[in-house]
Design a protein around this motif. Structure first.
Motif, PDB file in Angstrom:
ATOM      1  N   ALA A   1      36.942  48.589  48.546  1.00 48.75           N
ATOM      2  CA  ALA A   1      37.072  47.202  49.653  1.00 48.75           C
ATOM      3  C   ALA A   1      37.766  46.089  48.832  1.00 48.75           C
ATOM      4  CB  ALA A   1      35.915  47.393  50.808  1.00 48.75           C
ATOM      5  N   MET A   2      36.707  45.896  47.501  1.00 48.78           N
ATOM      6  CA  MET A   2      36.888  44.752  46.662  1.00 48.78           C
ATOM      7  C   MET A   2      38.303  44.890  46.769  1.00 48.78           C
ATOM      8  SD  MET A   2      35.180  42.449  47.677  1.00 48.78           S
ATOM      9  CE  MET A   2      35.092  41.188  46.645  1.00 48.78           C
TER      10      MET A   2
ATOM     11  N   ILE B   1      44.453  44.111  45.101  1.00 52.37           N
ATOM     12  CA  ILE B   1      45.753  44.806  45.914  1.00 52.37           C
ATOM     13  C   ILE B   1      46.234  44.079  46.635  1.00 52.37           C
ATOM     14  CG2 ILE B   1      46.958  46.371  46.527  1.00 52.37           C
ATOM     15  CD1 ILE B   1      44.627  47.578  44.325  1.00 52.37           C
ATOM     16  N   ALA B   2      46.134  43.720  47.650  1.00 54.48           N
ATOM     17  CA  ALA B   2      46.532  42.778  49.354  1.00 54.48           C
ATOM     18  C   ALA B   2      46.615  41.929  48.736  1.00 54.48           C
ATOM     19  CB  ALA B   2      46.242  43.175  50.333  1.00 54.48           C
ATOM     20  N   LEU B   3      45.735  41.317  47.993  1.00 57.54           N
ATOM     21  CA  LEU B   3      45.592  39.794  47.525  1.00 57.54           C
ATOM     22  C   LEU B   3      47.457  39.134  46.535  1.00 57.54           C
ATOM     23  CD1 LEU B   3      42.856  38.220  47.296  1.00 57.54           C
ATOM     24  CD2 LEU B   3      45.178  37.590  48.975  1.00 57.54           C
ATOM     25  N   ILE B   4      47.323  40.755  45.350  1.00 56.20           N
ATOM     26  CA  ILE B   4      48.255  40.331  44.878  1.00 56.20           C
ATOM     27  C   ILE B   4      49.491  40.627  45.383  1.00 56.20           C
ATOM     28  CG2 ILE B   4      48.754  41.865  42.390  1.00 56.20           C
ATOM     29  CD1 ILE B   4      46.580  42.276  41.468  1.00 56.20           C
TER      30      ILE B   4
END
Length: 147
Positions: free
Chosen positions: A103-104, A109-112
């Motif tokens: 999950a982390m 990846i979503a933030l990138i």
């Protein structure tokens, strides 16, 4: 400039592909030990193993593409896109090497991806050299007045 995004993405994906090839090549070589071996010969063995060599060649292609991109767009526009290579490598690692993506990592990846989206929306001036931008602006203005 957004018309260069395909070249930027080519750079990103060749960079990620090179990482995957290097990882696969090193897995093929197994655990390395330099004990009792000539270090120069060992390094040559590593560099010229097929997957490592292919990965290094792919890095050269990626770097050539990146140099082309840098000649066309601002560094502050192009460089953040390279973080997408982290995303591509994580996806490849999950599917090819069956590495854990917890999950982390997914949040990271979503933030990138989000950050890269905002960079893409900001656009780029088109050239790192303001003089080139000025010449193109004058040429464009002259062309529009002639028509």
């Amino acid at each position: 400039m957004t018309k260069y995004i395909p070249f930027i993405l080519f750079t990103v994906f060749t960079n990620a592909a090179a990482q995957v090839m290097l990882k696969y090549g090193m897995m093929q070589l197994g655990t390395l030990s330099f004990a009792g071996a000539n270090p120069v010969l060992k390094i040559l063995q590593i560099v010229f193993s097929p997957w490592v060599f292919l990965g290094l060649c792919t890095f050269v292609i990626s770097m050539a593409s990146h140099l082309f991109v840098l000649s066309k767009v601002d560094l502050s526009f192009a460089y953040p896109f390279l973080s997408l290579a982290y995303v591509a490598v994580a996806v490849f690692a999950y599917f090819v090497f069956h590495e854990e993506v917890n999950a982390m990592r997914i949040v990271g990846i979503a933030l990138i991806c989000g950050g890269t989206f905002f960079i893409a929306q900001s656009g780029g001036t088109g050239h790192a050299d303001p003089a080139v931008d000025a010449v193109e602006a004058v040429a464009s203005d002259t062309a529009s007045h002639q028509s």
